[in-house]
Design an enzyme around this catalytic site. Structure first.
Site, mmCIF file in Angstrom:
data_model
loop_
_atom_site.group_PDB
_atom_site.id
_atom_site.type_symbol
_atom_site.label_atom_id
_atom_site.label_comp_id
_atom_site.label_asym_id
_atom_site.label_seq_id
_atom_site.Cartn_x
_atom_site.Cartn_y
_atom_site.Cartn_z
ATOM 1 C CB SER A 1 -0.822 0.063 1.267
ATOM 2 O OG SER A 1 -1.709 1.243 1.234
ATOM 3 C CG HIS A 2 0.459 4.561 -2.501
ATOM 4 N ND1 HIS A 2 -0.167 3.542 -3.485
ATOM 5 C CD2 HIS A 2 1.196 5.278 -3.467
ATOM 6 C CE1 HIS A 2 0.113 3.481 -4.547
ATOM 7 N NE2 HIS A 2 1.019 4.518 -4.676
ATOM 8 C CB SER A 3 -1.261 4.036 3.737
ATOM 9 O OG SER A 3 -1.438 4.352 5.150
ATOM 10 C CB SER B 1 3.329 4.128 -8.141
ATOM 11 O OG SER B 1 3.142 4.483 -6.637
#
Length: 128
Positions: free
Chosen positions: A8-10, A69
């Site tokens: 995840s981006h987080s 991404s």
């Protein structure tokens, strides 16, 4: 047992999905790869690689990603590991992560995990 990686981006989201999955499948071999190396939002080639290394076995690794991404970076990591059995799965990160962790802990082979994620997604569809 198939290993599971949540990308995840987080960092918080990835770790939260791992925490939730472990509640349902405490023996699951699952790792989070969220955020950049400094903890800010983004995706990290190094974090994804390390998470795959951490959970890898001869049964392979299933990877779920949130978007954009995360998918591209995961593809690059997989390309850098040509001798490894790694499969990207298409599904919701939270629900998919729980389903995959549970199924992997029950011995479901890597090749059948996408079908299990699809079944869970179809079960959740609402008539609105």
């Amino acid at each position: 047992m198939v290993g599971v990686v949540i990308v995840s981006h987080s960092q918080t989201l990835a770790e939260g999905v791992v925490e939730l999955a472990k509640l349902m499948a405490s023996d699951a071999n699952i790792a989070a790869a969220g955020g950049l190396d400094d903890g800010t939002p983004g995706t990290s080639f190094e974090k994804i690689s390390a998470a795959i290394d951490k959970v890898y076995s001869d049964d392979g690794v299933a990877v779920l990603m949130d978007m954009g991404s995360a998918v591209m970076t995961t593809e690059m990591v997989i390309e850098s590991m040509p001798d490894r059995k790694i499969k990207m799965l298409d599904g919701p990160v939270a629900e998919g992560g729980v389903v995959v962790a549970l199924e992997a802990s029950l011995g479901t082979p890597l090749e059948e995990l996408q079908e299990k994620v699809d079944e869970a997604r179809n079960t959740k569809k609402l008539d609105v």
